[in-house]
Structures are given as structure tokens and as C-alpha cells.
Design a protein around this motif. Sequence first.
Motif, PDB file in Angstrom:
ATOM      1  N   ARG A 235      98.071 -39.318  57.166  1.00 52.64           N
ATOM      2  CA  ARG A 235      98.951 -38.330  56.539  1.00 52.64           C
ATOM      3  C   ARG A 235      98.601 -38.065  55.080  1.00 52.64           C
ATOM      4  O   ARG A 235      99.280 -37.287  54.415  1.00 52.64           O
ATOM      5  N   ASN A 236      97.551 -38.696  54.593  1.00 52.80           N
ATOM      6  CA  ASN A 236      97.129 -38.502  53.206  1.00 52.80           C
ATOM      7  C   ASN A 236      95.855 -37.671  53.184  1.00 52.80           C
ATOM      8  O   ASN A 236      94.754 -38.204  53.373  1.00 52.80           O
ATOM      9  N   PRO A 237      95.944 -36.365  52.967  1.00 53.58           N
ATOM     10  CA  PRO A 237      94.750 -35.510  53.041  1.00 53.58           C
ATOM     11  C   PRO A 237      93.707 -35.825  51.981  1.00 53.58           C
ATOM     12  O   PRO A 237      92.550 -35.424  52.118  1.00 53.58           O
ATOM     13  N   ASN A 238      94.098 -36.533  50.929  1.00 53.82           N
ATOM     14  CA  ASN A 238      93.154 -36.863  49.856  1.00 53.82           C
ATOM     15  C   ASN A 238      92.386 -38.153  50.106  1.00 53.82           C
ATOM     16  O   ASN A 238      91.450 -38.481  49.363  1.00 53.82           O
ATOM     17  N   SER A 239      92.770 -38.890  51.132  1.00 52.69           N
ATOM     18  CA  SER A 239      92.109 -40.165  51.407  1.00 52.69           C
ATOM     19  C   SER A 239      92.167 -40.478  52.900  1.00 52.69           C
ATOM     20  O   SER A 239      92.722 -41.493  53.320  1.00 52.69           O
ATOM     21  N   LEU A 240      91.569 -39.594  53.689  1.00 58.24           N
ATOM     22  CA  LEU A 240      91.606 -39.764  55.141  1.00 58.24           C
ATOM     23  C   LEU A 240      90.622 -40.845  55.585  1.00 58.24           C
ATOM     24  O   LEU A 240      89.553 -41.019  54.991  1.00 58.24           O
ATOM     25  N   PRO A 241      90.943 -41.579  56.643  1.00 60.76           N
ATOM     26  CA  PRO A 241      90.013 -42.579  57.168  1.00 60.76           C
ATOM     27  C   PRO A 241      88.735 -41.914  57.685  1.00 60.76           C
ATOM     28  O   PRO A 241      88.764 -40.778  58.183  1.00 60.76           O
ATOM     29  N   TRP A 242      87.614 -42.633  57.604  1.00 55.45           N
ATOM     30  CA  TRP A 242      86.364 -42.066  58.105  1.00 55.45           C
ATOM     31  C   TRP A 242      86.436 -41.816  59.609  1.00 55.45           C
ATOM     32  O   TRP A 242      85.718 -40.960  60.142  1.00 55.45           O
ATOM     33  N   ARG A 243      87.303 -42.516  60.291  1.00 55.05           N
ATOM     34  CA  ARG A 243      87.402 -42.359  61.754  1.00 55.05           C
ATOM     35  C   ARG A 243      87.924 -40.994  62.180  1.00 55.05           C
ATOM     36  O   ARG A 243      87.852 -40.659  63.365  1.00 55.05           O
ATOM     37  N   VAL A 244      88.471 -40.205  61.260  1.00 62.50           N
ATOM     38  CA  VAL A 244      88.908 -38.848  61.613  1.00 62.50           C
ATOM     39  C   VAL A 244      88.035 -37.803  60.928  1.00 62.50           C
ATOM     40  O   VAL A 244      88.400 -36.629  60.858  1.00 62.50           O
ATOM     41  N   ASN A 245      86.872 -38.215  60.456  1.00 59.72           N
ATOM     42  CA  ASN A 245      85.890 -37.302  59.869  1.00 59.72           C
ATOM     43  C   ASN A 245      84.753 -37.132  60.873  1.00 59.72           C
ATOM     44  O   ASN A 245      83.932 -38.041  61.038  1.00 59.72           O
TER      45      ASN A 245
END
Length: 339
Positions: free
Chosen positions: A167-177
Amino acid sequence: MGIVLDEVRWGMIGCGAVTERKSAPAFNKIEHSRLVAVMGRDAGKAADYAARHGVPRWYADAEALMADPEVNAIYVATPPSSHAEYAVLALQAGKPVYVEKPMACRYAECQAMNQAASAAGLPLFVAYYRRALPYFLQVKALLDAASIGSILAVNVRLVQSPRPADRNPNSLPWRVNPAVAGGGYFFDLACHSLDLLDFLLGAIVDAQGCAENRGGLYPAEDTVAASFKFASGALGTGFWTFAATDAGRSDSVEILGTAGTIRFSTFAFTPIELETPTGTQRYLPPNPENIQFHLIAAIVAELRGQGRSPSNGTSAAKTNWVMDCIIGVGHESKFAGLG
């Protein structure tokens, strides 16, 4: 392949969360196996990891670790986008490789990794450790004993809610990139279920699906529906979503046969249920403290010429092919071989 080691001396590339408990401690618990070096791009973190885990040496450069004469096998524990690069370099350096799952971002990368292993005459292993866990070996034993007759169909379901970091668009986990992970949590988690189905029921030879982002929290898909067919003729369906509420959470695999049904879970390790006309039996084998222990032990045995790992580059590449087909990436939906 043409290698037999007296002792497996591991060099680990990447020292993230997966290594803290799931994998790295097992290297030193298995006879004839030692973790002798670690590498991280952040020198401070690599040094700290080595100190905390009693690893003799650390590096901030992967090729330096590969060149270490004390290291004779490489464990790649980085995100999927760098798996192919590091695996190929290590194989070219003359060292067998154990790589985290999924094997790579795309099936084409898996093919390149397998070609490098073949050219080097070295084994390539992938961390689909469920193939070696007693829990899933119990399921396989029931299937091999024809406890439910001929297999008709299988259904996989995994429903999860977003994690706080999602839920933090400024620090998304690499697993959703997708550029780093290949996709979203589907690639990170569904790969375990799909690889298990290959192990339990044989190859999936036809697959298709639909993938959408329904939650709008990150760039990757968060909801996936799939249908597939096994070489045996059995049919399968799967549904994965990571955008639901906690109330809807579920984790189940159901295998339907002509004489009964087997139910179990991929991640929750709920009791395995064997349901037949004579009643229901339940099984719950325990997991090891370090979840990759049994697979790593099998890999060490193979590298010492004394066994065979149930997970390798050939088996793991098929799982990437299936996932690519499901999300509609660049392949014919009918499997034509590994090439």
C-alpha cells in the motif's frame, strides 16, 4: 553431469530474508556441506551477514566470490531478474548452481540457463523445495498408490489480502515489480503450486489464463485465473488473487480421482485429507526447522555422486513456461518441449 565433490563448499550470492532461516543455515547442518562465502552488493550488509552466521568470507562482487578457490558450488539467492546472469556466469566458471525460485523471469531465460549448464557439463538446481518435503511426499505416496484411482482433475486456489508494504507506492516490494520479479505474487507464490503439480501429476502440456490488476496498488497482476491440461489427459484450474480481504483468505489444492479425493494446501500445511467411499484419513508430516533442508541435502548427495535432486533446471523451466502461458507471454499454449 560430470562432477563429483567430496565436500560441497557453498558460495552464496545475495543475503536477503529468504536466506536467514529457510536456506542458508541448512548448508552447515548437512554432512559434507559448508557455507564458506557470501556476497551482497552492500558491503556492510554482506559483512554483517557473514558475522551473524559465522561465514568465513564475504564479498561485494559476485564474480570475485565465484573466483574464490574455496567455493565449489554457487547458491543464487537474488531476485529473479538476475538469476540467469549469475547462473550462467557461475556455470561458465566451472561451478554447479542452486538458484532460488522462480528459476527466472521468463521461460526463455530458463532455456539459456539450461543451455549453459549443458555446455559446461554441470548440474543446475532450483529451489522448489516442496518436492522434498515429507508433507508433499505423503501426497505423492497416496497418488502413487492409486488411493483415489485415475486422476480426473485438480483445482488450486490461493486467496490473500494485500500486505502493508503493497500500500506504499513510494516503497513497493520487488516482488510486485514485473521488471525484477517477472510478475507479481503470482510469479512468487503460484510457481510453488504449479511446480508441485508437475511433481505430483506429471507435465502440464497445455495452459492458458487471464491476468488482471484489480486492486490498483502496484504495476503487476494481482488476480489470475487459469486452465491447464496434463499429459495424462487430466484437467486443471487455478485461481490466485492477492487483492481480497482477510475474510476471504484460502489456500487449497484438491485432486479429484475416479475413486476419491485428496485435499491439501501449498503454504498453510493443513492436514492432508484422503477421502474415499470408506471414509476420510488425515496426515500431517512435520516440516524441518529450515524449510529447504531436505532439498539441499538431496542436492549435496547428487553433487557427491550419491543421489538425485528432485528439482533441477529442466523441471523448473517447465513451471516458467506454464506461468508465461497463463499470463499470455510469448509462447504457444501447447508445450512442445524444452528445446
